[in-house]
Design an enzyme around this catalytic site. Structure first.
Site, mmCIF file in Angstrom:
data_model
loop_
_atom_site.group_PDB
_atom_site.id
_atom_site.type_symbol
_atom_site.label_atom_id
_atom_site.label_comp_id
_atom_site.label_asym_id
_atom_site.label_seq_id
_atom_site.Cartn_x
_atom_site.Cartn_y
_atom_site.Cartn_z
ATOM 1 C CG HIS A 145 -1.710 1.258 1.403
ATOM 2 N ND1 HIS A 145 -2.554 1.828 0.473
ATOM 3 C CD2 HIS A 145 -1.689 2.118 2.458
ATOM 4 C CE1 HIS A 145 -3.026 2.968 0.949
ATOM 5 N NE2 HIS A 145 -2.517 3.165 2.158
ATOM 6 C CG HIS A 148 0.622 7.025 4.067
ATOM 7 N ND1 HIS A 148 1.028 6.196 3.059
ATOM 8 C CD2 HIS A 148 -0.657 6.654 4.347
ATOM 9 C CE1 HIS A 148 0.049 5.373 2.730
ATOM 10 N NE2 HIS A 148 -0.984 5.627 3.503
ATOM 11 C CG ASP A 149 -1.015 3.903 6.563
ATOM 12 O OD1 ASP A 149 -1.587 4.871 7.092
ATOM 13 O OD2 ASP A 149 -1.511 3.256 5.612
ATOM 14 C CD GLU A 184 -3.697 5.883 10.615
ATOM 15 O OE1 GLU A 184 -3.413 6.999 10.137
ATOM 16 O OE2 GLU A 184 -4.598 5.158 10.173
ATOM 17 C CG ASP A 185 -1.610 1.349 10.287
ATOM 18 O OD1 ASP A 185 -2.466 1.831 11.045
ATOM 19 O OD2 ASP A 185 -1.744 1.295 9.048
ATOM 20 C CG ASP A 243 -4.041 6.867 1.941
ATOM 21 O OD1 ASP A 243 -3.921 5.660 1.692
ATOM 22 O OD2 ASP A 243 -4.362 7.315 3.071
HETATM 23 N N1 LIG Z 1 -9.466 -0.756 0.499
HETATM 24 C C1 LIG Z 1 -8.747 -1.460 1.371
HETATM 25 N N2 LIG Z 1 -8.335 -0.844 2.501
HETATM 26 C C2 LIG Z 1 -7.570 -1.561 3.371
HETATM 27 C C3 LIG Z 1 -7.232 -2.896 3.106
HETATM 28 N N3 LIG Z 1 -6.458 -3.322 4.114
HETATM 29 C C4 LIG Z 1 -6.322 -2.310 4.980
HETATM 30 N N4 LIG Z 1 -6.992 -1.242 4.551
HETATM 31 C C5 LIG Z 1 -7.064 0.039 5.268
HETATM 32 O O1 LIG Z 1 -8.318 0.016 5.915
HETATM 33 C C6 LIG Z 1 -8.803 1.357 6.037
HETATM 34 C C7 LIG Z 1 -10.258 1.351 5.793
HETATM 35 O O2 LIG Z 1 -10.862 0.518 6.704
HETATM 36 P P1 LIG Z 1 -11.870 1.099 7.761
HETATM 37 O O3 LIG Z 1 -12.412 -0.024 8.546
HETATM 38 O O4 LIG Z 1 -12.831 2.004 7.058
HETATM 39 O O5 LIG Z 1 -10.969 2.047 8.643
HETATM 40 P P2 LIG Z 1 -10.064 1.700 9.880
HETATM 41 O O6 LIG Z 1 -9.398 0.382 9.607
HETATM 42 O O7 LIG Z 1 -9.124 2.872 9.902
HETATM 43 O O8 LIG Z 1 -11.018 1.675 11.048
HETATM 44 C C8 LIG Z 1 -8.086 2.187 5.014
HETATM 45 O O9 LIG Z 1 -7.477 3.213 5.712
HETATM 46 P P3 LIG Z 1 -7.956 4.711 5.557
HETATM 47 O O10 LIG Z 1 -8.151 5.304 6.888
HETATM 48 O O11 LIG Z 1 -9.039 4.851 4.569
HETATM 49 O O12 LIG Z 1 -6.748 5.322 4.941
HETATM 50 P P4 LIG Z 1 -5.355 5.523 5.587
HETATM 51 O O13 LIG Z 1 -5.340 6.966 5.878
HETATM 52 O O14 LIG Z 1 -5.247 4.690 6.827
HETATM 53 O O15 LIG Z 1 -4.451 5.042 4.539
HETATM 54 C C9 LIG Z 1 -7.039 1.248 4.375
HETATM 55 O O16 LIG Z 1 -5.752 1.791 4.367
HETATM 56 C C10 LIG Z 1 -7.697 -3.515 1.887
HETATM 57 O O17 LIG Z 1 -7.440 -4.665 1.591
HETATM 58 N N5 LIG Z 1 -8.436 -2.747 1.063
#
Ligand SMILES: Nc1nc2c(ncn2[C@@H]2O[C@H](COP(=O)(O)OP(=O)(O)O)[C@@H](OP(=O)(O)OP(=O)(O)O)[C@H]2O)c(=O)[nH]1
Length: 503
Positions: free
Chosen positions: A71, A97-98, A101-102, A158
Site C-alpha cells: 500500500h 504515511h502509515d 498510525e499502524d 492514498d
Molecule cells: N481498500 C482497502 N483498505 C484496506 C485494506 N487493508 C487495509 N486497509 C485500510 O483500511 C482502512 C479502511 O478501513 P476502515 O475499517 O474504514 O478504517 P479503519 O481500519 O481505519 O477503522 C483504510 O485506511 P484509511 O483510513 O481509509 O486510509 P489511511 O489513511 O489509513 O491510509 C485502508 O488503508 C484492503 O485490503 N483494502
C-alpha cells in the site's frame, strides 16, 4: 507425498511468521541521521526499507492478505507515475504515511532519519487511533481541508489506491453497505482535497463516477428497508434518528440501515417520489417502562392530544399508514408523555420533506424539541431541590428523582450539583436561587454543546447529513440552548430578587 509437502510448507511458514515476530527493529535504522544533502535515491530506498521493516507483520484486509507494504509503496508510485509528483519529501512521506498510525514508529524517529519536513507531512496524514472510529473518520474530513499542499497530495493518492483496491476486491467481511459508506466518506475527504493535483483528481472523479453508476444501476426505483428503532431510551434520539434517516432518504441516494441492539419498534421506511413515510402497520408491540404493551399501529397519534382530527390514510400496500410527519409527531408525543413531560405542542404534524429547506427546518425543530426536553428534565430535577435545601437532606432528593424515573446518570450529576450548590450557598452566604440559576445555565449550555456534537456524529448510524443541514441544526441547537440558559438565569434572578425583598 503432496500431504508431506504441504506440511513442510506450513512448518516453514510458521517458522517464518515466528521469526518475523522476533524481528529486530534496530536493523531498520539507517547508518546516519538525515541530511538535506543526502542522495535522493538513497533517501527513497531508506524510506522503502524502513517502511517495509516496520510493516513486516502487517497484512491488508483483502482475502489474499496482501503484505501491507504494497500500500505505501503503491501510494508513492501513484504520486510519481500518475500525479507527476517529483518532490522527494512528498514521495518519502507517502512511503512512511502509515508507519506511525499502524506500527510502533514515533514521529521523532521519522524526523531523525528523514527530516522535519517529512515528519510534518506524515503527522498531517496520521489519524489518532485512540479516537473512536466515527470521530476519527469525521476528523479526517475536517483535516483534509486544512492540510498542507504536500499532505493533500499524499491523501489524494492514498484514497485513490484504497478505492481502486476495493474495486479490485472487497476487504474481508465488508458488505455492500460498508463499501458504499467507505466510498461516501472518501468522497467527503476528497472534497476537502480538491484543487491540489488535476491528474489525480481526475482519476478519483472517474472512480467515484463509476461507483455512482454502479449503485444507480442496482437501486430499485422504490425501495423499502427494515428500520430498527429503539424506543427504550427516554429521549427523542430515536425520533431524531428517524428524521435524519428520512431526511437523508429524501434524495434517495443509497439505502440506509439502522440496527438497534435493543428491542424496540420495528418499522419499515418507504421512500417513494421523494416523500418518506413510515408504515407502522408492521410495528412490533413494544414494552414501555411501565411494563404495558404499546401498539404504535393503533391510533396513538390522536390519543396524545397532538393530532386530534388527523385521519389515517391507506397506503399503496393496502395497510394503514400515517404520513411521516404524523408518525414522528405521534412518537414524540408518546415519548414526551411517557416521560411525564406532557403532550408536546407547537410542531406541525403535517411537516413533509418536499424541499431541502423543509427538511432542514424539520430537523431543526426536532433538535429544538430535544432541547426543550432537556430543559424540562432540568426543571423537573430541580423541583426536589427546594425540599433538599430546606431539609438539608440531599438523599431525599435522590430518592424523589429515582421515583420519578429520572436517568441514573442524571442522578449522579445532580448529586454532584447538590453538593456544589450547598457549598456555594454557604460560601457566598447568598441566595440559593441565584446559584441554581447559574447551574441551570451551565447545565443547559453543556447539553446544547453535547447535542450539537451529537448531530455531527450521527453517521454512527450509517447516516450522513448534508453539510448545510448539520450546520443549520447545530446552530439552531446552540442558539436555542443559549436562550434556554438566558431564561433560566432571568427566572432565577427574579426569584432571588423577590426572595431578597420578601426576606
Ligand atoms: N481498500 C482497502 N483498505 C484496506 C485494506 N487493508 C487495509 N486497509 C485500510 O483500511 C482502512 C479502511 O478501513 P476502515 O475499517 O474504514 O478504517 P479503519 O481500519 O481505519 O477503522 C483504510 O485506511 P484509511 O483510513 O481509509 O486510509 P489511511 O489513511 O489509513 O491510509 C485502508 O488503508 C484492503 O485490503 N483494502
Amino acid at each position: 507425498m503432496s500431504g508431506e509437502g504441504d506440511d513442510n510448507i506450513d512448518a516453514s511458514r510458521t517458522a517464518c511468521a515466528e521469526s518475523l515476530l522476533n524481528f529486530d527493529y534496530e536493523t531498520v535504522k539507517p547508518s546516519c541521521p538525515f541530511s538535506v544533502n543526502s542522495d535522493p535515491s538513497l533517501l527513497l530506498l531508506r524510506c522503502a526499507h524502513f517502511a517495509a521493516v516496520k510493516h513486516t507483520t502487517e497484512r491488508r484486509k483483502d482475502p489474499q492478505r496482501t503484505p501491507y507494504i504494497n500500500h505505501p509503496l503503491g501510494v508513492a508510485h501513484i504520486l510519481a507515475e500518475e500525479g507527476g509528483v517529483t518532490d522527494i519529501k512528498v514521495l518519502m512521506a507517502a512511503m512512511l504515511h502509515d508507519t506511525v498510525e499502524d506500527t510502533d514508529t514515533s514521529f521523532e524517529e521519522i524526523e531523525e532519519f528523514f527530516g522535519a519536513d517529512v515528519r510534518k507531512i506524515v503527522s498531517e496524514v496520521t489519524d489518532d487511533i485512540r479516537l473512536p472510529a466515527v470521530e476519527r473518520k469525521q476528523k479526517q474530513i475536517l483535516n483534509a481541508r486544512k492540510a498542507s499542499y504536500e499532505a493533500k497530495l499524499v491523501k489524494l493518492a492514498d484514497k485513490l489506491y484504497n478505492l481502486r483496491d476495493i474495486n479490485r476486491v472487497y476487504p474481508v467481511g465488508w458488505t455492500e453497505d460498508r463499501v458504499q459508506a467507505y466510498f461516501d466518506w472518501s468522497y467527503e475527504v476528497y472534497c476537502g482535497l480538491k484543487g491540489t493535483n488535476a491528474a489525480l483528481e481526475q482519476k478519483l472523479e472517474e472512480v467515484f463516477a463509476a461507483r455512482r453508476q454502479l449503485s444507480n444501476d442496482e437501486k430499485p426505483r422504490e425501495w423499502s428497508e427494515r428500520l430498527e428503532i429503539s424506543l427504550k431510551c427516554k429521549d427523542s434520539q430515536p425520533v431524531l434518528l428517524i428524521i435524519c434517516v428520512a431526511a437523508s432518504r429524501g434524495g434517495a441516494s443509497s439505502p440506509v440501515k439502522h440496527h438497534s441492539e435493543q428491542d424496540g419498534l420495528s418499522a419499515e421506511l418507504h421512500v417513494a417520489d421523494e416523500k418518506p413515510r413510515i408504515v407502522l402497520e408492521d410495528a412490533k408491540p413494544v414494552i414501555d417502562h411501565h411494563g404495558a404493551d404499546k401498539d404504535l399501529t393503533r391510533g396513538r397519534s390522536s390519543d396524545n392530544g397532538l393530532h386530534g382530527g388527523h385521519h389515517r390514510r391507506t397506503n399503496r400496500q393496502g395497510g394503514n399508514s400515517a404520513s411521516f410527519g404524523e408518525s414522528v409527531m405521534a412518537i414524540i408525543g408518546n415519548l414526551m408523555r411517557d416521560n411525564g413531560l406532557g403532550g408536546g405542542t407547537g410542531v406541525n404534524a403535517d411537516v413533509e420533506f418536499s424541499s431541502e429547506f423543509g427538511r432542514t427546518m424539520n430537523s431543526v425543530l426536532i433538535i429544538m424539541r430535544n432541547q426543550a426536553n432537556a430543559l424540562l428534565h432540568l426543571l423537573r430535577a430541580l423541583a426536589p431541590l427546594d425540599r433538599v435545601l430546606a431539609d438539608n437532606n440531599w438523599r431525599s432528593a435522590q430518592t424523589a428523582m429515582m421515583r420519578q424515573g429520572t436517568a441514573s446518570t442524571f442522578n449522579i450529576i445532580m448529586d454532584i450539583l447538590l453538593q456544589i450548590v450547598r457549598g456555594l450557598t454557604r460560601l457566598i452566604g447568598g441566595s440559593t436561587e441565584g446559584v441554581l440559576a447559574a447551574i441551570g445555565v451551565i447545565f443547559v449550555t453543556a447539553n446544547g454543546i453535547v447535542e450539537a456534537n451529537r448531530v455531527k456524529y450521527l453517521n454512527d448510524y450509517d447516516y450522513r447529513w448534508p453539510d448545510t443541514m448539520t450546520k443549520n441544526s447545530a446552530t439552531a441547537s446552540t442558539v436555542f440552548t443559549f436562550f434556554c440558559a438566558l431564561s433560566c438565569l432571568i427566572d432565577g434572578g427574579i426569584t432571588a430578587w423577590k426572595s431578597t425583598r420578601n426576606g
